[in-house]
Write a protein that holds these residues in place. Structure first.
Motif, PDB file in Angstrom:
ATOM      1  N   SER A   1      -0.799  -8.797  -2.141  1.00  2.39           N
ATOM      2  CA  SER A   1      -0.504 -10.167  -2.563  1.00  2.39           C
ATOM      3  C   SER A   1      -1.749 -11.043  -2.461  1.00  2.39           C
ATOM      4  CB  SER A   1       0.614 -10.754  -1.697  1.00  2.39           C
ATOM      5  OG  SER A   1       0.262 -10.718  -0.324  1.00  2.39           O
ATOM      6  N   ALA A   2      -2.906 -10.424  -2.360  1.00  6.59           N
ATOM      7  CA  ALA A   2      -4.164 -11.148  -2.186  1.00  6.59           C
ATOM      8  C   ALA A   2      -4.561 -11.886  -3.460  1.00  6.59           C
ATOM      9  CB  ALA A   2      -5.270 -10.181  -1.775  1.00  6.59           C
ATOM     10  N   ASP A   3      -5.349 -12.937  -3.276  1.00 10.19           N
ATOM     11  CA  ASP A   3      -5.866 -13.706  -4.416  1.00 10.19           C
ATOM     12  C   ASP A   3      -6.982 -12.961  -5.143  1.00 10.19           C
ATOM     13  OD1 ASP A   3      -4.197 -15.928  -3.807  1.00 10.19           O
ATOM     14  OD2 ASP A   3      -5.632 -16.552  -2.276  1.00 10.19           O
ATOM     15  N   ILE A   4      -7.800 -12.221  -4.391  1.00  9.90           N
ATOM     16  CA  ILE A   4      -8.894 -11.454  -4.978  1.00  9.90           C
ATOM     17  C   ILE A   4      -8.871 -10.041  -4.413  1.00  9.90           C
ATOM     18  CG2 ILE A   4     -10.379 -13.429  -5.473  1.00  9.90           C
ATOM     19  CD1 ILE A   4     -11.876 -12.906  -2.905  1.00  9.90           C
ATOM     20  N   ALA A   5      -9.425  -9.116  -5.161  1.00  6.60           N
ATOM     21  CA  ALA A   5      -9.445  -7.715  -4.734  1.00  6.60           C
ATOM     22  C   ALA A   5     -10.767  -7.079  -5.115  1.00  6.60           C
ATOM     23  CB  ALA A   5      -8.290  -6.936  -5.370  1.00  6.60           C
ATOM     24  N   ALA A   6     -11.205  -6.150  -4.293  1.00  7.05           N
ATOM     25  CA  ALA A   6     -12.384  -5.342  -4.598  1.00  7.05           C
ATOM     26  C   ALA A   6     -11.992  -3.877  -4.536  1.00  7.05           C
ATOM     27  CB  ALA A   6     -13.510  -5.622  -3.604  1.00  7.05           C
TER      28      ALA A   6
ATOM     29  N   MET B   1      -7.176 -14.743   0.677  1.00  7.62           N
ATOM     30  CA  MET B   1      -6.979 -13.368   1.126  1.00  7.62           C
ATOM     31  C   MET B   1      -7.662 -12.415   0.151  1.00  7.62           C
ATOM     32  SD  MET B   1      -5.575 -11.345   3.370  1.00  7.62           S
ATOM     33  CE  MET B   1      -4.905  -9.707   3.629  1.00  7.62           C
ATOM     34  N   ALA B   2      -8.375 -11.446   0.687  1.00  4.86           N
ATOM     35  CA  ALA B   2      -9.054 -10.434  -0.119  1.00  4.86           C
ATOM     36  C   ALA B   2      -8.519  -9.059   0.255  1.00  4.86           C
ATOM     37  CB  ALA B   2     -10.558 -10.488   0.089  1.00  4.86           C
ATOM     38  N   ALA B   3      -8.143  -8.297  -0.748  1.00  6.15           N
ATOM     39  CA  ALA B   3      -7.723  -6.916  -0.535  1.00  6.15           C
ATOM     40  C   ALA B   3      -8.874  -5.996  -0.907  1.00  6.15           C
ATOM     41  CB  ALA B   3      -6.493  -6.602  -1.383  1.00  6.15           C
ATOM     42  N   ILE B   4      -9.283  -5.152   0.029  1.00  7.88           N
ATOM     43  CA  ILE B   4     -10.329  -4.166  -0.219  1.00  7.88           C
ATOM     44  C   ILE B   4      -9.629  -2.835  -0.478  1.00  7.88           C
ATOM     45  CG2 ILE B   4     -12.466  -3.167   0.623  1.00  7.88           C
ATOM     46  CD1 ILE B   4     -12.410  -6.285   0.392  1.00  7.88           C
ATOM     47  N   ILE B   5      -9.573  -2.429  -1.741  1.00  9.26           N
ATOM     48  CA  ILE B   5      -8.858  -1.214  -2.125  1.00  9.26           C
ATOM     49  C   ILE B   5      -9.849  -0.048  -2.153  1.00  9.26           C
ATOM     50  CG2 ILE B   5      -7.462  -0.104  -3.895  1.00  9.26           C
ATOM     51  CD1 ILE B   5      -6.522  -2.868  -4.747  1.00  9.26           C
ATOM     52  N   ALA B   6      -9.617   0.924  -1.297  1.00 11.64           N
ATOM     53  CA  ALA B   6     -10.558   2.026  -1.114  1.00 11.64           C
ATOM     54  C   ALA B   6      -9.894   3.359  -1.465  1.00 11.64           C
ATOM     55  CB  ALA B   6     -11.062   2.059   0.326  1.00 11.64           C
ATOM     56  N   PRO B   7     -10.201   3.931  -2.636  1.00 14.36           N
ATOM     57  CA  PRO B   7      -9.649   5.247  -2.980  1.00 14.36           C
ATOM     58  C   PRO B   7     -10.161   6.319  -2.018  1.00 14.36           C
ATOM     59  CG  PRO B   7     -10.582   4.146  -4.901  1.00 14.36           C
ATOM     60  CD  PRO B   7     -11.033   3.380  -3.710  1.00 14.36           C
ATOM     61  N   THR B   8      -9.252   7.180  -1.579  1.00 16.22           N
ATOM     62  CA  THR B   8      -9.628   8.246  -0.651  1.00 16.22           C
ATOM     63  C   THR B   8      -9.027   9.572  -1.076  1.00 16.22           C
ATOM     64  OG1 THR B   8      -7.803   7.493   0.775  1.00 16.22           O
ATOM     65  CG2 THR B   8     -10.033   6.880   1.445  1.00 16.22           C
ATOM     66  N   ARG B   9      -9.807  10.625  -0.898  1.00 16.63           N
ATOM     67  CA  ARG B   9      -9.322  11.988  -1.080  1.00 16.63           C
ATOM     68  C   ARG B   9      -9.978  12.853  -0.012  1.00 16.63           C
ATOM     69  NH1 ARG B   9     -10.547  16.277  -5.901  1.00 16.63           N
ATOM     70  NH2 ARG B   9      -9.089  17.886  -5.204  1.00 16.63           N
ATOM     71  N   ASN B  10      -9.222  13.145   1.018  1.00 18.38           N
ATOM     72  CA  ASN B  10      -9.729  13.916   2.158  1.00 18.38           C
ATOM     73  C   ASN B  10     -10.963  13.263   2.778  1.00 18.38           C
ATOM     74  OD1 ASN B  10      -7.684  15.604   1.385  1.00 18.38           O
ATOM     75  ND2 ASN B  10      -8.981  17.286   0.724  1.00 18.38           N
ATOM     76  N   GLU B  11     -10.815  11.982   3.116  1.00 16.48           N
ATOM     77  CA  GLU B  11     -11.924  11.194   3.653  1.00 16.48           C
ATOM     78  C   GLU B  11     -11.757  10.902   5.144  1.00 16.48           C
ATOM     79  OE1 GLU B  11     -14.353  10.582   1.678  1.00 16.48           O
ATOM     80  OE2 GLU B  11     -13.575  10.411  -0.378  1.00 16.48           O
ATOM     81  N   ARG B  12     -11.028  11.705   5.861  1.00 18.14           N
ATOM     82  CA  ARG B  12     -10.750  11.447   7.266  1.00 18.14           C
ATOM     83  C   ARG B  12     -12.021  11.166   8.061  1.00 18.14           C
ATOM     84  NH1 ARG B  12     -10.987  11.385  12.668  1.00 18.14           N
ATOM     85  NH2 ARG B  12      -9.047  11.868  13.759  1.00 18.14           N
ATOM     86  N   GLY B  13     -13.071  11.901   7.758  1.00 16.84           N
ATOM     87  CA  GLY B  13     -14.316  11.746   8.486  1.00 16.84           C
ATOM     88  C   GLY B  13     -15.080  10.481   8.167  1.00 16.84           C
TER      89      GLY B  13
END
Length: 255
Positions: free
Chosen positions: A85-90, A1-13
Motif C-alpha cells: 500500500s506504499a506511495d512509491i516502490a523500488a 511509505m516506500a516498498a522495496i520489492i526484492a525478487p529472490t530465487r534461492n537467496e538465503r545467503g
C-alpha cells in the motif's frame, strides 16, 4: 511509505546482507520503508526472512510455489506489488548485483516530484555493466533493450530498458494483461505510462550468491510479451527525459 520489492530465487545467503545494507541506506531517511521479498525459492529463504521479521525488522516475504512460477520474475514482482500500500516502490534484486546504497537516489526524484519513473542504468556515464560476466548475459541484456526500443520508440531516450533496478508509483501501475516474464521494466513502463523519466547511473556488481533467474525460455516469453503489449496498448504519452542528477536526488535525513 516506500516498498522495496526484492525478487529472490534461492537467496538465503544474501538476505541478511541485503537487509543490512538497505537499512543503512534508508534507516536515517525521513521516510517509512519495508522490504518485500518476491520469492520463487526452493531453499529456506522465506524462513530466513521470517526470522528477521521476528527481530523487528520491516521485512516480509511473498512466496510462490513451483506451479505458480511460469511467469518468472515479473510475475513474482507483480504478486508482491499486489500486497503493498506504499506511495512509491523500488524493484531491486536481492543478489547484491544492484547496490542497495543507490536506493535514496532511485527514490529521491519520486519523493521530490521531479520524475514519475526512475530507472537505474548501467549504460549512462557513471554507470557500469561489469557484473555481466558472460557473453550470453551481455547479449541478452542488449537484445532485450533493443527489442523494447523498437516496440516502444517513446522510450528511445532511456539508456537501459533491460534494467532490473527501477522505481515508480504503484498507484500508476495498471495491470491489464499477462506478465512479461523475466524482464518487468518494459511492462512497468508501459502500464505506468509516465510523462517524466529519470535515470540514475550505477555499477552492476558481480553475483555473490543465489541463482541466475534468466533462461532462454524467458527471452522468448519477453519477445512475445513485448509484441502483445505493443498491440494492446492504446494510449501513448510523450516521454520527457529529466536530468539524471536533478536538484533533489536524495531523501531528506531525519534530525
Amino acid at each position: 511509505m516506500a516498498a522495496i520489492i526484492a525478487p529472490t530465487r534461492n537467496e538465503r545467503g544474501n538476505v541478511d546482507e541485503f537487509v543490512k545494507r538497505t537499512a543503512a541506506a534508508l534507516g536515517d531517511r525521513a521516510i517509512d520503508w519495508e522490504v518485500v521479498f518476491a520469492d520463487d525459492s526452493d531453499d529456506d529463504t522465506p524462513a530466513r526472512v521470517t526470522d528477521l521479521a521476528e527481530l523487528g525488522l520491516p521485512v516480509r516475504c511473498v512466496h510462490r510455489e513451483p506451479h505458480q512460477r511460469r511467469d518468472s520474475i515479473a510475475g513474482a514482482v507483480k504478486a508482491a506489488l499486489a500486497t503493498v500500500s506504499a506511495d512509491i516502490a523500488a524493484v531491486i534484486d536481492a543478489d547484491l548485483q544492484h547496490p542497495p546504497e543507490i536506493l535514496p537516489q532511485l527514490l529521491g526524484p519520486l519523493v521530490a516530484g521531479s520524475a514519475d519513473f526512475v530507472i537505474g542504468t548501467r549504460y549512462a556515464p557513471g554507470g557500469s555493466a561489469e557484473g555481466l560476466t558472460t557473453t550470453w548475459r551481455r547479449a541478452a541484456s542488449r537484445s532485450s533493450d533493443l527489442a523494447t526500443r523498437a516496440m516502444f520508440p517513446q522510450y528511445w531516450g532511456c539508456t537501459d530498458l533491460s534494467s532490473g533496478l527501477f522505481a515508480f508509483r504503484p498507484g500508476d501501475f495498471r495491470d491489464t494483461g499477462p506478465s512479461s516474464g523475466f524482464k518487468f521494466l518494459p511492462e512497468a513502463l508501459v502500464r505506468c505510462n509516465p510523462e517524466r523519466v529519470a535515470e540514475v547511473p550505477y555499477t552492476f556488481e558481480e553475483r555473490t550468491g543465489g541463482l541466475s533467474k534468466a533462461t532462454l525460455a524467458d527471452g522468448v516469453r519477453l519477445a512475445r510479451a513485448l509484441a502483445r503489449l505493443r498491440l494492446t496498448t492504446r494510449r501513448y504519452r510523450g516521454v520527457r527525459m529529466v536530468s539524471d542528477r536533478p536538484p533533489v536526488m536524495v531523501l531528506p535525513t531525519t534530525r
